[in-house]
Design a protein around this motif. Structure first.
Motif, PDB file in Angstrom:
ATOM      1  N   VAL A   1       4.563  -9.026  12.680  1.00 52.50           N
ATOM      2  CA  VAL A   1       3.360  -9.221  11.890  1.00 52.50           C
ATOM      3  C   VAL A   1       3.601  -8.765  10.466  1.00 52.50           C
ATOM      4  CG1 VAL A   1       0.977  -8.565  11.650  1.00 52.50           C
ATOM      5  CG2 VAL A   1       1.932  -8.879  13.903  1.00 52.50           C
ATOM      6  N   PHE A   2       4.278  -7.639  10.371  1.00 55.06           N
ATOM      7  CA  PHE A   2       4.550  -7.092   9.053  1.00 55.06           C
ATOM      8  C   PHE A   2       5.414  -8.068   8.256  1.00 55.06           C
ATOM      9  CE2 PHE A   2       6.163  -4.235   5.896  1.00 55.06           C
ATOM     10  CZ  PHE A   2       5.188  -3.280   5.747  1.00 55.06           C
TER      11      PHE A   2
ATOM     12  N   ASP B   1      14.372  -6.499   3.346  1.00 53.78           N
ATOM     13  CA  ASP B   1      13.630  -5.402   2.751  1.00 53.78           C
ATOM     14  C   ASP B   1      12.360  -5.094   3.521  1.00 53.78           C
ATOM     15  OD1 ASP B   1      15.308  -4.658   0.871  1.00 53.78           O
ATOM     16  OD2 ASP B   1      14.159  -5.360  -0.861  1.00 53.78           O
ATOM     17  N   THR B   2      11.663  -6.139   3.968  1.00 55.18           N
ATOM     18  CA  THR B   2      10.422  -5.894   4.691  1.00 55.18           C
ATOM     19  C   THR B   2      10.702  -5.146   5.983  1.00 55.18           C
ATOM     20  OG1 THR B   2      10.654  -8.199   5.278  1.00 55.18           O
ATOM     21  CG2 THR B   2       8.832  -7.618   3.839  1.00 55.18           C
TER      22      THR B   2
ATOM     23  N   THR C   1      10.672   2.273   7.522  1.00 56.46           N
ATOM     24  CA  THR C   1      10.376   3.462   6.734  1.00 56.46           C
ATOM     25  C   THR C   1       8.936   3.898   6.946  1.00 56.46           C
ATOM     26  OG1 THR C   1      11.672   2.289   5.090  1.00 56.46           O
ATOM     27  CG2 THR C   1      10.796   4.425   4.462  1.00 56.46           C
ATOM     28  N   CYS C   2       8.075   2.910   6.885  1.00 61.30           N
ATOM     29  CA  CYS C   2       6.649   3.192   7.055  1.00 61.30           C
ATOM     30  C   CYS C   2       6.384   3.839   8.396  1.00 61.30           C
ATOM     31  CB  CYS C   2       5.883   1.890   6.926  1.00 61.30           C
ATOM     32  SG  CYS C   2       4.138   2.006   7.268  1.00 61.30           S
TER      33      CYS C   2
ATOM     34  N   HIS D   1       0.226   0.722   1.259  1.00 61.54           N
ATOM     35  CA  HIS D   1       1.268   0.870   0.237  1.00 61.54           C
ATOM     36  C   HIS D   1       2.533   0.132   0.659  1.00 61.54           C
ATOM     37  CE1 HIS D   1       3.673   2.711  -2.867  1.00 61.54           C
ATOM     38  NE2 HIS D   1       4.536   3.130  -1.962  1.00 61.54           N
ATOM     39  N   PHE D   2       2.950   0.374   1.851  1.00 59.22           N
ATOM     40  CA  PHE D   2       4.193  -0.241   2.299  1.00 59.22           C
ATOM     41  C   PHE D   2       4.040  -1.737   2.477  1.00 59.22           C
ATOM     42  CE2 PHE D   2       5.383   4.070   3.269  1.00 59.22           C
ATOM     43  CZ  PHE D   2       6.729   4.067   2.963  1.00 59.22           C
ATOM     44  N   TYR D   3       2.842  -2.150   2.778  1.00 58.86           N
ATOM     45  CA  TYR D   3       2.630  -3.565   3.029  1.00 58.86           C
ATOM     46  C   TYR D   3       2.606  -4.352   1.727  1.00 58.86           C
ATOM     47  CZ  TYR D   3       0.430  -7.777   4.869  1.00 58.86           C
ATOM     48  OH  TYR D   3       0.153  -9.059   5.219  1.00 58.86           O
TER      49      TYR D   3
END
Lengths: 575, 456
Positions: B21-22, B32-33, B39-40, B330-332
């Motif tokens: 989903v991310f 990177d995602t 990381t998130c 933030h990470f999204y």
């Protein structure tokens, strides 16, 4: 107190002071200001002020004082003119803006008035009592205007006290034949004065106009030629204010749907008509929807992270959710709940989960048991996932405390993802802290402006003719199958009910009276026959019986009056 | 009105993974995602465990006192004293009134850890009751027995099938059956070979008390509570019952809910949990005012979260949830958030940044400001050469890290200096000072001036 000079310059200063201070202030102020120009006048005026201060409420004495005062005024006027000073009326006129206590208002107005009057009238003439009265009333208008301003400013502080002196009001209420001519006069007079004064006069006029309205229009509306001429923003504000607050009783429009000449439509025609209506701002709405749709992937992420999503905002969110479902949820098990459905229950939601999602055959004693079972199953099997879409979570059927509790518990499961929409403005009040923490909402404002077509399809529109036609046809059908006497009995009751249709406390026709009437019309011969007939009616739900407070049976036809009238008309035609 | 949609079995594939989903958002730089998501998640897990640890530590003292109370409460029962005073007293049910404060949403977690602690230390027989499950005394008894008998099975997990077979629904729910069950359980335990069950018996004493926790005492109907107390006080000699009331408002509520005749059957001892404000302060201190976590909250967001807490619900859980949302958001939404990690990793990641990411860096307002302050040759180099940019960014990141490491101790020092000043010009709590520092240069503010004046 508000001073006109300040108003003009733009720096408006308002202070509220007790009456004593006002008195002192005016005494001082007049004294100082006038002294600059004419000392002699000051002396006399000041003395007069002192005198008035001691005035008791005794009316007779007051009149006496007033007479004295008129005399003094005459002298003053003469003095000022005699001095040959070039005092313009407006200069003194403008700084005098007293208010509050009746005495003070009166006194101040009279003081202020003197020079203005002397300019306008023939210099050599002493103003006489008769001439003075109307003018002072115009001055009262001016004072009232000051009050209006102070009220306007005060209204910002949310405390609303009418500070208009009672006596002033009384005078205003009394029809004043001179008032009109006076206002005209002051208008013409102001034409010669400088701009500052013009503004004042115009506001005076408007001030004059508004109290006239508030006082039940006892005074005829003054001609506002001047107000038209000078468009003063402030005065408009005053007018608007009084327009809005003029009548204490709020009139609601009586243009109801009942009064509409046109016959009510049936559902189909209404639907067709609405369909024809073009959608306004279609392009913008589409863009808005696209914005919402760009959030879909974000929603999915947040659902997966344990949040649930609630959509709010104006417009039907059904299409949006439907789009979400078709675009994102195609490959996963999901449950769509139409909350607007009139017979939806929590139980049916739970059952569809247990029966169709979990493939469980069997019944549960209570929704709580069922919920427990679902929770257990979902906790055991972590691969189970379920998306739940609820349209209108705040609908009639689901807004109850227990239903919300169950839904909240359901949504708190980590593998059940809930996305719901709410529409009622107070919908968030359904949830207390505990439920909110169970739901773990993320709020998204998704205003769509689209019509609630699906959601309201179960509701009756006001524009649509209600089911009256159905009741009428059933009435005639049932009645046709009955005997002539029975029809007569029903007619009697219907007529009696129509006679009493205006009476709100009409409870129905008591059985004894009814029996009497029927006997007189040769419709029944005994108590029992009537009862038998009534049973027949009751079985067909044509009448309803109610027991009154005194234990007497009252009979009522549970049909609205229009239908009943139609029915009687039809019967008459048939006969 | 309910419609279930199932995907056709052919199409059914592995359900959505959160990572997928991310990733769905921007497919082009998926490496990177992926990294961002990992990381998130790791950051969030760290923070989550940290908060849980904090809560545990904070509750430890409360739980210790509670445990000692429970140990004490039924000592007479175990000693089987027949003294007159004890017999008089034995009509009373030992009760702990646990004042928890208005943040109802946090209570759940507290109770869960409490029952865990109790099961580990005192007794296997702990029942958690909630008002919404117990509209009547019958439901209450049913719930209670269900929980007690289940927990017995859970704890001992012996093969005595006869207990398991007895479905809770079939037992007649009454105090007598409860007592007979309790007798059966304790008898069994005592008769067991001591060598075998030594470990468990040493933890739990010979006849462990039965602890009933009322999570939200205020929402119970008075009738149910009264009945339950009266009934169980009749049987207190056979069944060592201990009640724990979770109270959100004030301990006076017990007396206003229960008439004297009932409340006199209780032997109440009061326990006060720590205030939610202290809890929040600790959380902020451990999560935000530390260089341990690379993720920092901006001034406005922090202010909003604190305001929600102070003026809305006093719920630490909600604060943490808000914090979680900030992290996810933030990470999204920020591609560069891939650098939001420990310094060592961040340096490595800077080296492997793609060209697009370098452009992203160049678009950052803060970086633009930095570029504008440089000489023109360097400006050109920064804006054109990726390698040079990466070196600079590494250096800048290091500076940032150093700044954060220095920031916290300096902030603490400043807080110590100013927190005792009259009228608290820079705030009483360190979080207020922190917010002020985030808002603008604190040394330029009036409050700073005045506090310096006062400190002299």
């Amino acid at each position: 107190m508000s001073r006109p000079e300040g108003k003009v310059s733009g720096a408006l200063e308002v202070k509220f002071v007790p009456d004593e201070d006002v008195l002192k202030h005016i005494a001082d102020d007049t004294g100082i200001k006038v002294r600059k120009d004419k000392t002699q006048l000051t002396v006399s005026v000041k003395r007069f002020v002192k005198k008035l201060e001691n005035i008791s409420d005794d009316e007779a004495q007051e009149i006496l004082q007033e007479k004295n005062y008129v005399a003094a005024l005459g002298i003053c006027a003469q003095d000022s003119m005699g001095n040959g000073s070039s005092v313009s009326g407006g200069e003194v006129y403008s700084f005098q803006t007293p208010k509050r206590s009746t005495k003070m208002a009166e006194l101040a107005s009279e003081l202020a008035q003197t020079p203005g009057q002397s300019v306008a009238t023939d210099n050599s003439e002493c103003p006489e009592k008769t001439a003075k009265t109307p003018q002072s009333s115009s001055k009262y208008m001016f004072i009232l205007l000051i009050h209006v301003f102070s009220l306007l400013l005060q209204s910002k502080r949310k405390e609303f006290v009418s500070t208009t002196p009672y006596r002033l009001r009384k005078r205003l209420a009394a029809p004043d034949p001179y008032l009109e001519s006076e206002s005209e006069y002051s208008a013409s007079c102001s034409g010669e004065e400088d701009e500052e004064d013009q503004k004042e006069v115009s506001t005076v006029l408007s001030g004059q106009k508004t109290p006239a309205k508030t006082k039940a229009a006892s005074t005829p509306p003054p001609r506002n030629t001047l107000t038209k001429k000078i468009k003063d923003k402030m005065s408009n504000l005053v007018e608007e204010y009084f327009e809005a607050h003029s009548s204490s009783k709020v009139l609601t429009s009586d243009r109801t749907l009942q009064k509409l000449q046109k016959r009510r439509l049936n559902q189909q025609t209404l639907h067709d008509l609405l369909k024809k209506a073009p959608l306004a701002y279609a392009a913008e709405i589409k863009e808005l929807n696209q914005q919402h749709e760009s959030l879909f992937s974000k929603w999915m992420l947040q659902l997966h992270l344990g949040f649930n999503i609630v959509l709010y905002g104006l417009g039907s969110k059904r299409d949006l959710l439907e789009k979400f479902r078709t675009s994102v949820l195609q490959d996963s098990v999901h449950l769509v709940v139409n909350g607007y459905f009139p017979s939806i229950t929590v139980r049916s939601i739970l059952s569809s989960i247990t029966e169709e999602v979990l493939d469980h055959i069997g019944t549960f004693r209570s929704p709580l048991d069922q919920l427990e079972f679902i929770i257990k199953r979902f906790k055991e099997d972590s691969s189970l996932e379920l998306y739940v879409l609820i349209h209108n979570l705040d609908s009639q059927m689901l807004r109850g405390e227990r239903s919300q509790q169950i839904l909240a518990q359901l949504s708190s499961l980590p593998s059940i993802y809930l996305i719901a929409s709410i529409d009622h403005i107070n919908a968030p009040l359904m949830w207390d802290q505990a439920k909110l923490s169970l739901y773990n909402w993320l709020w998204y404002e998704t205003t769509t402006f689209s019509p609630y077509v699906e959601e309201t399809s179960y509701e009756n529109s006001l524009l649509v003719q209600q089911s009256g036609s159905l009741a009428l046809s059933s009435l005639t059908h049932v009645l046709r199958s009955l005997t002539l006497n029975a029809r007569g009995i029903f007619r009697l009751l219907a007529q009696y009910q129509l006679e009493n249709k205006g009476n709100p406390s009409y409870a129905g026709l008591s059985f004894q009276d009814f029996y009497q009437q029927c006997r007189e019309a040769f419709l029944v011969n005994s108590d029992l026959t009537l009862r038998a007939q009534l049973t027949e009616f009751r079985d067909h739900k044509l009448i309803r019986t109610k027991r009154g407070a005194d234990g007497v049976e009252y009979l009522l036809i549970p049909v609205d009056d229009c239908t009943l009238t139609d029915f009687l008309e039809k019967e008459d035609e048939d006969v | 009105g309910c419609f279930v949609f199932k995907p056709s079995p052919k199409k059914r594939r592995v359900s959505h993974k959160t990572a997928n989903v991310f990733r769905q958002r921007d497919g082009n730089n998926s490496e990177d995602t992926e990294l961002r998501f990992v990381t998130c998640q790791s950051l969030w897990n760290q923070i989550k465990s940290e908060t849980e640890q904090i809560q545990e530590d904070l509750n430890k003292q409360l739980f210790d006192t509670l445990v000692s109370f429970l140990r004490r409460s039924h000592s007479e029962f175990q000693e089987k004293t027949t003294e007159w005073t004890c017999r008089m007293k034995s009509r009373e049910i030992p009760t702990a009134a646990l004042v928890l404060g208005v943040n109802v949403t946090d209570h759940d977690l507290t109770f869960r850890s409490l029952s865990e602690v109790l099961q580990n230390n005192i007794t296997p027989y702990v029942a958690l009751l909630e008002a919404k499950d117990c509209p009547g005394i019958k439901n209450l008894m049913q719930k209670l027995m269900g929980q007690l008998m289940n927990c017995y099975i859970d704890v001992d997990s012996l093969e005595d099938e006869d207990y398991v077979q007895v479905s809770q629904n079939r037992i007649r729910c009454s105090m007598t059956s409860l007592i007979s069950w309790y007798e059966g359980v304790t008898m069994k335990k005592n008769s067991e070979t001591p060598s075998k069950k030594r470990t468990s018996s040493s933890r739990h004493c010979q006849s462990p008390p039965v602890v009933v926790i009322f999570k939200d005492m205020e929402s119970f109907t008075t009738k149910v509570l009264q009945d339950f107390i009266v009934i169980s006080s009749q049987h207190i000699r056979e069944l060592p019952l201990v009640l724990i009331f979770g109270i959100a408002t004030s301990p006076m509520i017990i007396h206003s809910l229960l008439p004297h005749s009932v409340s006199s059957l209780l032997c109440i001892e009061l326990f006060q949990s720590l205030s939610c404000k202290d809890h929040l302060s600790t959380i902020i201190e451990k999560l935000l005012l530390t260089a341990q976590f690379p993720f920092k909250l901006g001034e406005k967001v922090l202010q909003v979260l604190i305001n929600i807490f102070l003026y809305h619900d006093f719920s630490v859980q909600n604060f943490i949830k808000g914090f979680q949302l900030c992290i996810v958001e933030h990470f999204y939404s920020q591609p560069l958030s891939v650098l939001c990690c420990q310094l060592v990793d961040a340096k490595k990641r800077v080296n492997s940044l793609s060209h697009d990411q370098c452009e992203n860096i160049r678009r950052l307002p803060s970086f633009r400001r930095y570029v504008e302050g440089q000489v023109s040759e360097k400006q050109i180099a920064l804006l054109t050469a990726d390698n040079f940019l990466k070196e600079t960014v590494q250096k800048l990141l290091e500076d940032l890290h150093v700044y954060h490491e220095n920031y916290v101790p300096v902030l603490r020092c400043l807080h110590v200096f100013t927190s005792s000043l009259p009228k608290y010009p820079l705030g009483k709590q360190i979080r207020e000072l922190h917010c002020a520092c985030l808002e603008n240069q604190v040394w330029e503010t009036e409050e700073y001036e005045s506090s310096l004046q006062l400190a002299r």
